[in-house]
Design an enzyme around this catalytic site. Structure first.
Site, PDB file in Angstrom:
ATOM      1  N   MET A 172     -29.781  46.049 -23.703  1.00 50.87           N
ATOM      2  CA  MET A 172     -30.195  47.203 -24.438  1.00 50.87           C
ATOM      3  C   MET A 172     -29.446  47.147 -25.741  1.00 50.87           C
ATOM      4  O   MET A 172     -28.269  46.910 -25.708  1.00 50.87           O
ATOM      5  CB  MET A 172     -29.795  48.419 -23.616  1.00 50.87           C
ATOM      6  CG  MET A 172     -30.516  49.703 -23.841  1.00 50.87           C
ATOM      7  SD  MET A 172     -30.135  50.615 -25.287  1.00 50.87           S
ATOM      8  CE  MET A 172     -28.489  51.121 -25.059  1.00 50.87           C
ATOM      9  N   PRO A 173     -29.978  47.178 -26.865  1.00 50.91           N
ATOM     10  CA  PRO A 173     -31.262  47.754 -27.197  1.00 50.91           C
ATOM     11  C   PRO A 173     -32.457  46.838 -26.913  1.00 50.91           C
ATOM     12  O   PRO A 173     -32.304  45.649 -26.675  1.00 50.91           O
ATOM     13  CB  PRO A 173     -31.163  48.037 -28.692  1.00 50.91           C
ATOM     14  CG  PRO A 173     -30.011  47.271 -29.201  1.00 50.91           C
ATOM     15  CD  PRO A 173     -29.174  46.887 -28.038  1.00 50.91           C
TER      16      PRO A 173
END
Length: 129
Positions: A1-2
């Protein structure tokens, strides 16, 4: 993540796309200080007639190499975002031949409970991450 989503015109080779994704991942690692295996990327290739990205009056000349990068992420510090913009544009130009005027980035922020990486669990909420 992202999660990084790349929007671009059709026509790049597999090798060009692989290099672009690798370069973007390195820029993300540098700007956000996330683990190396924190890599989530999607590529969306569009017909030239299905992608419009002008310059908002800034005088940029866009080319077929244009890339829009959508970054879906929990909130990031301003300095991190600015470092990502600059690092990504610089490295894409140097390594992939994408002019910095052809690199557009947009952030979409969400929160910890908006992520589940598997097993029906919100790992940021449970403390696993």
């Amino acid at each position: 993540m992202p999660l990084l989503k790349f929007h671009m015109q059709k026509g790049r080779s597999h090798a060009e796309i692989e290099l672009l994704l690798d370069v973007a991942h390195k820029a993300m690692l540098s700007a956000f200080n996330v683990p190396v295996r924190d890599r989530y990327q999607l590529v969306f290739e569009h017909e030239p007639t299905h992608l419009r990205a002008l310059d908002t009056g800034l005088g940029f000349e866009r080319s077929q190499k244009f890339v829009l990068v959508e970054v879906v992420s929990r909130p990031r510090q301003r300095a991190e975002k600015l470092a990502f913009y600059q690092g990504l544009a610089m490295e894409l130009e140097k390594c992939c031949g994408v002019p910095s005027s052809d690199v557009m980035v947009s952030f979409v922020e969400n929160s910890d409970e908006d992520w589940s990486f598997g097993e029906g669990t919100a790992q940021f909420v449970t403390g696993q991450l």
